[in-house]
Write a protein that holds these residues in place. Structure first.
Motif, PDB file in Angstrom:
ATOM      1  N   ASP A  83      18.582  36.803  23.634  1.00  0.00           N
ATOM      2  CA  ASP A  83      19.955  36.653  23.153  1.00  0.00           C
ATOM      3  C   ASP A  83      20.763  35.806  24.125  1.00  0.00           C
ATOM      4  O   ASP A  83      20.420  35.676  25.305  1.00  0.00           O
ATOM      5  CB  ASP A  83      20.633  37.998  22.880  1.00  0.00           C
ATOM      6  CG  ASP A  83      21.042  38.756  24.134  1.00  0.00           C
ATOM      7  OD1 ASP A  83      21.652  38.163  25.032  1.00  0.00           O
ATOM      8  OD2 ASP A  83      20.767  39.961  24.223  1.00  0.00           O
ATOM      9  N   ALA A  84      21.806  35.193  23.612  1.00  0.00           N
ATOM     10  CA  ALA A  84      22.700  34.367  24.419  1.00  0.00           C
ATOM     11  C   ALA A  84      24.121  34.617  23.950  1.00  0.00           C
ATOM     12  O   ALA A  84      24.372  34.766  22.741  1.00  0.00           O
ATOM     13  CB  ALA A  84      22.346  32.893  24.295  1.00  0.00           C
ATOM     14  N   SER A  85      25.047  34.667  24.892  1.00  0.00           N
ATOM     15  CA  SER A  85      26.443  34.962  24.581  1.00  0.00           C
ATOM     16  C   SER A  85      27.359  34.023  25.364  1.00  0.00           C
ATOM     17  O   SER A  85      27.202  33.868  26.580  1.00  0.00           O
ATOM     18  CB  SER A  85      26.812  36.411  24.948  1.00  0.00           C
ATOM     19  OG  SER A  85      25.955  37.339  24.333  1.00  0.00           O
ATOM     20  N   ALA A  86      28.290  33.420  24.649  1.00  0.00           N
ATOM     21  CA  ALA A  86      29.385  32.726  25.317  1.00  0.00           C
ATOM     22  C   ALA A  86      30.422  33.771  25.700  1.00  0.00           C
ATOM     23  O   ALA A  86      30.660  34.728  24.956  1.00  0.00           O
ATOM     24  CB  ALA A  86      29.987  31.677  24.401  1.00  0.00           C
ATOM     25  N   ALA A  87      31.045  33.609  26.866  1.00  0.00           N
ATOM     26  CA  ALA A  87      31.989  34.600  27.371  1.00  0.00           C
ATOM     27  C   ALA A  87      33.351  33.969  27.610  1.00  0.00           C
ATOM     28  O   ALA A  87      33.460  32.834  28.096  1.00  0.00           O
ATOM     29  CB  ALA A  87      31.477  35.222  28.670  1.00  0.00           C
ATOM     30  N   VAL A  88      34.377  34.719  27.248  1.00  0.00           N
ATOM     31  CA  VAL A  88      35.746  34.393  27.640  1.00  0.00           C
ATOM     32  C   VAL A  88      36.144  35.460  28.641  1.00  0.00           C
ATOM     33  O   VAL A  88      36.425  36.600  28.274  1.00  0.00           O
ATOM     34  CB  VAL A  88      36.688  34.388  26.431  1.00  0.00           C
ATOM     35  CG1 VAL A  88      38.115  34.079  26.867  1.00  0.00           C
ATOM     36  CG2 VAL A  88      36.217  33.376  25.382  1.00  0.00           C
ATOM     37  N   ALA A  89      36.125  35.099  29.929  1.00  0.00           N
ATOM     38  CA  ALA A  89      36.310  36.103  30.983  1.00  0.00           C
ATOM     39  C   ALA A  89      36.855  35.436  32.228  1.00  0.00           C
ATOM     40  O   ALA A  89      36.443  34.321  32.575  1.00  0.00           O
ATOM     41  CB  ALA A  89      34.981  36.790  31.297  1.00  0.00           C
ATOM     42  N   SER A  90      37.764  36.107  32.896  1.00  0.00           N
ATOM     43  CA  SER A  90      38.273  35.597  34.172  1.00  0.00           C
ATOM     44  C   SER A  90      38.999  36.714  34.905  1.00  0.00           C
ATOM     45  O   SER A  90      39.513  37.654  34.287  1.00  0.00           O
ATOM     46  CB  SER A  90      39.217  34.409  33.974  1.00  0.00           C
ATOM     47  OG  SER A  90      40.372  34.798  33.265  1.00  0.00           O
ATOM     48  N   GLY A  91      39.023  36.595  36.224  1.00  0.00           N
ATOM     49  CA  GLY A  91      39.713  37.567  37.050  1.00  0.00           C
ATOM     50  C   GLY A  91      40.076  36.950  38.383  1.00  0.00           C
ATOM     51  O   GLY A  91      39.505  35.942  38.803  1.00  0.00           O
ATOM     52  N   SER A  92      41.040  37.558  39.070  1.00  0.00           N
ATOM     53  CA  SER A  92      41.492  37.034  40.355  1.00  0.00           C
ATOM     54  C   SER A  92      41.945  38.195  41.243  1.00  0.00           C
ATOM     55  O   SER A  92      42.464  39.203  40.743  1.00  0.00           O
ATOM     56  CB  SER A  92      42.639  36.049  40.153  1.00  0.00           C
ATOM     57  OG  SER A  92      43.115  35.549  41.385  1.00  0.00           O
ATOM     58  N   ASN A  93      41.741  38.033  42.567  1.00  0.00           N
ATOM     59  CA  ASN A  93      42.190  39.055  43.496  1.00  0.00           C
ATOM     60  C   ASN A  93      42.291  38.451  44.901  1.00  0.00           C
ATOM     61  O   ASN A  93      41.616  37.467  45.227  1.00  0.00           O
ATOM     62  CB  ASN A  93      41.222  40.239  43.527  1.00  0.00           C
ATOM     63  CG  ASN A  93      41.798  41.446  44.232  1.00  0.00           C
ATOM     64  OD1 ASN A  93      43.015  41.615  44.315  1.00  0.00           O
ATOM     65  ND2 ASN A  93      40.927  42.299  44.759  1.00  0.00           N
ATOM     66  N   THR A  94      43.138  39.046  45.719  1.00  0.00           N
ATOM     67  CA  THR A  94      43.218  38.648  47.116  1.00  0.00           C
ATOM     68  C   THR A  94      41.905  38.975  47.814  1.00  0.00           C
ATOM     69  O   THR A  94      41.302  40.036  47.598  1.00  0.00           O
ATOM     70  CB  THR A  94      44.368  39.390  47.807  1.00  0.00           C
ATOM     71  OG1 THR A  94      45.583  39.092  47.131  1.00  0.00           O
ATOM     72  CG2 THR A  94      44.489  38.969  49.259  1.00  0.00           C
ATOM     73  N   CYS A  95      41.439  38.052  48.650  1.00  0.00           N
ATOM     74  CA  CYS A  95      40.134  38.249  49.281  1.00  0.00           C
ATOM     75  C   CYS A  95      40.111  37.605  50.670  1.00  0.00           C
ATOM     76  O   CYS A  95      41.049  36.912  51.076  1.00  0.00           O
ATOM     77  CB  CYS A  95      39.022  37.673  48.412  1.00  0.00           C
ATOM     78  SG  CYS A  95      39.133  35.890  48.170  1.00  0.00           S
ATOM     79  N   LEU A  96      39.033  37.842  51.380  1.00  0.00           N
ATOM     80  CA  LEU A  96      38.747  37.254  52.694  1.00  0.00           C
ATOM     81  C   LEU A  96      39.864  37.533  53.697  1.00  0.00           C
ATOM     82  O   LEU A  96      40.212  36.673  54.515  1.00  0.00           O
ATOM     83  CB  LEU A  96      38.493  35.746  52.575  1.00  0.00           C
ATOM     84  CG  LEU A  96      37.433  35.313  51.543  1.00  0.00           C
ATOM     85  CD1 LEU A  96      37.122  33.842  51.703  1.00  0.00           C
ATOM     86  CD2 LEU A  96      36.180  36.152  51.637  1.00  0.00           C
ATOM     87  N   ALA A  97      40.427  38.725  53.631  1.00  0.00           N
ATOM     88  CA  ALA A  97      41.445  39.145  54.603  1.00  0.00           C
ATOM     89  C   ALA A  97      40.847  40.226  55.485  1.00  0.00           C
ATOM     90  O   ALA A  97      40.717  41.379  55.077  1.00  0.00           O
ATOM     91  CB  ALA A  97      42.678  39.661  53.876  1.00  0.00           C
ATOM     92  N   ALA A  98      40.473  39.844  56.687  1.00  0.00           N
ATOM     93  CA  ALA A  98      39.916  40.815  57.614  1.00  0.00           C
ATOM     94  C   ALA A  98      41.004  41.565  58.363  1.00  0.00           C
ATOM     95  O   ALA A  98      40.787  42.677  58.838  1.00  0.00           O
ATOM     96  CB  ALA A  98      38.979  40.121  58.598  1.00  0.00           C
ATOM     97  N   SER A  99      42.191  40.956  58.467  1.00  0.00           N
ATOM     98  CA  SER A  99      43.337  41.609  59.096  1.00  0.00           C
ATOM     99  C   SER A  99      44.586  40.868  58.654  1.00  0.00           C
ATOM    100  O   SER A  99      44.511  39.792  58.053  1.00  0.00           O
ATOM    101  CB  SER A  99      43.216  41.581  60.624  1.00  0.00           C
ATOM    102  OG  SER A  99      43.504  40.288  61.123  1.00  0.00           O
ATOM    103  N   ASP A 100      45.746  41.435  58.989  1.00  0.00           N
ATOM    104  CA  ASP A 100      46.990  40.765  58.610  1.00  0.00           C
ATOM    105  C   ASP A 100      47.287  39.568  59.506  1.00  0.00           C
ATOM    106  O   ASP A 100      48.294  38.878  59.322  1.00  0.00           O
ATOM    107  CB  ASP A 100      48.157  41.751  58.631  1.00  0.00           C
ATOM    108  CG  ASP A 100      48.322  42.421  59.991  1.00  0.00           C
ATOM    109  OD1 ASP A 100      47.553  42.081  60.925  1.00  0.00           O
ATOM    110  OD2 ASP A 100      49.209  43.285  60.110  1.00  0.00           O
TER     111      ASP A 100
END
Length: 307
Positions: A83-100
């Protein structure tokens, strides 16, 4: 007292008057599906343990198609499916923060295509074997793309970013239930869990605020998993709506002396039978001629039978 018999016929017995054929799942099929679910793409942090988890949540909608083949042995059904599926999907988040003290980034992920190749094992149940519960497992592939964008670094420093767009092989397990609607069509509902390890993706250089330094470009490793629910419709090749029950079907076997199911055939049929009529001659009509009285009774019984 007189006794008479008559015959009658019935025409064109409807299909519903005959036992339906026992379903058999053997053969090829093709179909389509739609669905949706929830996924996550995780980013490892090259600068140390993350503050925000480095995980991007991804709601998704999928639509696609499937093709497969089944083999049935008694109630057990074995199969292969692509089977094969086209997807409509996306997400975002703050990342790569080891400290302030380290300028963080925004990680964006948007998978746009899934494909799987699986083996299936199932069990047909119900009065006619028309319901199939199954498990599936196999290989999966996804195309995932997105960006890692540095947040504001102050001054005249550019807001650097890196882009990724890659295909990755992983695995899938799932379960579902399929219901036969007609000999040619069936509908199914299915849950799939997909997991993918990820490649290493470059990250842009970023700033450290205290002491004021530039952290050089590095790499992050991605991994993804998804929970997808789907509903599908399948067309089964070579299905014969007028076929007799398959001989290897567990429901085809009957107890000794029982009548096997009759496949549907078009045309006319004839039914014969008899009716019993009782006629009593009133005393006032008895004129001494027994034969004449009996003949009048038989004529009345005959006329009633014609009515």
């Amino acid at each position: 007292m007189a006794i008479a018999t008559t015959g009658t016929s019935m025409a064109n017995l409807g299909r519903e008057a005959l036992p339906p054929s026992v379903w058999n799942w053997s053969g090829g099929y093709i179909g389509g599906h739609v669905g949706g679910g929830y996924g996550r793409t995780s980013f490892t942090n090259p600068f140390g343990p993350p503050i925000y988890g480095d995980v991007v949540d991804i709601p998704s909608f999928v639509a696609g198609g499937q093709i497969g083949y089944n083999w049935q042995n008694n109630s057990w059904v074995y199969g292969l499916e692509l089977d094969a599926s086209a997807a409509v999907a996306s997400g975002s988040n703050t990342c790569l923060a080891a400290s302030d003290l380290i300028v963080s980034a925004n990680c964006n992920a948007a998978p746009n295509l899934f494909a799987t190749g699986t083996g299936r094992i199932g069990y047909a149940f119900g009065s006619l074997g028309q319901t199939l519960a199954y498990l599936k497992a196999g290989a999966a592939w996804q195309n995932n793309r997105g960006d890692i964008v540095n947040n504001f670094e102050g001054g005249d420093l550019p807001q650097e970013k890196t882009h990724f767009d890659y295909g990755q092989v992983g695995g899938v397990i799932g379960l579902g239930v399929e219901q036969a609607l007609t000999p040619s069509w069936s509908v199914n509902v299915e849950y799939d869990y997909l997991h993918f390890g990820g490649p290493s993706v470059a990250t842009a250089s970023t700033a450290k605020l205290s002491p004021s330094t530039i952290l050089p470009a590095s790499t992050t490793s991605l991994s993804s998993n998804y929970h997808i629910g789907k509903i599908g419709l399948n067309y089964h090749f070579g299905a014969d709506p007028e076929a007799a029950p398959k001989s290897d079907s567990p429901l085809h076997a009957r107890s000794a002396g029982s009548v096997p199911p009759i496949p549907y055939t078009s045309g006319w049929s004839f039914e014969g039978g008899s009716r019993l009529w009782l006629s009593r001659v009133p005393r006032g009509e008895q004129d001494g001629s027994g034969a004449s009285t009996m003949m009048r009774g038989l004529r009345r019984a005959r006329d009633a039978g014609r009515a």
